[in-house]
Write an enzyme that holds these catalytic residues in place. Structure first.
Site: not given
Length: 362
Positions: A43, A47, A56, A92, A167
């Site tokens: 990451r 972040r 972003r 992702d 998920y």
């Protein structure tokens, strides 16, 4: 079609032999001698960086993963700032699943949320195979990055079938994975059909990245630590093995999960060249469990980065020392960079690891 990953264009414009294939990172993954222990951070692309938050702003996560120029800039930011030894593709784990036709969104503060969770065979049938055209934005981003990075290797990545399945069955993140386990135990035929389909999607996604020029890949099985070793071997290992085995001899393969101390031996059997270790297991202990034919990656606790520098330094020294027990060591955190982390501390950690591990290589 593939891109040459042995290029000689350095970021400073100079020409030197080798390219990413001879970088300290790739050499460590292959258990070869290195001039210093290589460092990168899970990451790291985003972040904690203010420049990431700025770029972003007002761009949803899935949308940002589908813009090659944006992906390129975000991926390059930590390389410029920290001097890490490898870049990790900004993306992702649900990107390929969305490309396969699953209706989902990444909700800020929550994570991936699936509109229609998997409950029956018809739900599995709706997950279609993916092609390069379905993720052309990833192909383009990787090619742009390889050209920009020069000698610095780029790591591609994907989510492992178990974590993706969790998920899709839960409908989103879960602390207990109760619905996931209920499906595993109650309908193993449907479970394996789902994981087979996800293994196909994952392998296709990684092959696109390899063909576009990544120097290594990491398979994230974030939730595998929720399982016993017996359940891991029965319900997970065959599918992860199929993904990693499908990339044999292509590029170095890293396999990582959280809370996997009791699974490290089994995870090592899945076919990776490097096994990631979270902060709970010392690297010398992990090496004994994994075996002598794998490199290790890790494993500073991300929360240590909030401590005073003498504490950080002591922990970095300990991990570098313990990593010497392995035939190859890639320094990393035991999980991802936390958003509140001071970027300057990460930069200091990179420099310290390089200093502590510097050694002559013939």
């Amino acid at each position: 079609m593939s891109t040459d990953t042995t290029g000689t264009a350095a970021r400073d414009g100079q020409t030197r032999p080798g390219g990413p294939a001879h970088s300290s990172f790739v050499r460590a993954c292959r258990r070869e001698p290195v001039p210093h222990t290589p460092v990168w951070f899970m990451r790291q692309a985003g972040r904690s960086l203010p420049e990431y938050r700025e770029i972003r702003a007002n761009v949803p996560m899935l949308e940002s993963c589908r813009r090659p120029e944006l992906v390129t800039e975000i991926t390059l930011q930590p390389v410029r700032r920290h001097g890490v030894d490898a870049a990790i593709l900004f993306s992702d784990i649900v990107v390929p699943v969305a490309a396969a036709g699953v209706d989902l969104d990444i909700v800020p503060g929550t994570g991936p949320v699936v509109a229609e969770p998997v409950r029956a065979a018809a739900d599995v049938d709706r997950i279609r195979p993916i092609t390069r055209d379905d993720v052309s934005y990833v192909d383009e981003a990787v090619r742009l990055l390889v050209a920009e990075l020069g000698d610095t290797p780029l790591i591609g990545f994907a989510g492992a079938p178990f974590t993706l399945a969790s998920y899709l069955v839960e409908g989103g993140p879960s602390r207990t994975h109760a619905k996931t386990k209920a499906l595993m135990y109650g309908d193993p035929e449907l479970w394996h059909a789902l994981c087979d389909r996800l293994a196909d999607v994952t392998l296709s996604f990684l092959r696109v990245q390899v063909d576009a020029g990544v120097s290594a890949v990491q398979l994230f099985d974030s939730w595998a630590g929720a399982l016993s070793e017996a359940d891991y071997r029965r319900y997970v290992l065959p599918h992860s093995t199929r993904v990693l085995g499908g990339l044999a001899d292509a590029v170095p393969r890293i396999h990582f999960g959280v809370g996997t101390a009791e699974l490290l031996g089994a995870m090592g059997e899945a076919g990776a060249d490097v096994v990631g270790v979270d902060w709970r297991t010392p690297l010398d202990v992990a090496t004994r469990r994994i075996g002598p034919d794998k490199a290790v990656q890790g494993n500073l606790d991300p929360c240590v980065l909030f401590a005073p520098w003498p504490v950080v330094e002591a922990e970095v020294r300990r991990i570098v020392d313990q990593g010497r027990a392995a035939p190859g060591h890639v320094f990393n955190l035991g999980h991802g960079v936390l958003p509140e982390t001071d970027p300057d501390v990460l930069t200091r950690v990179v420099a310290l690891v390089h200093e502590l591990s510097a050694r002559p290589v013939e």
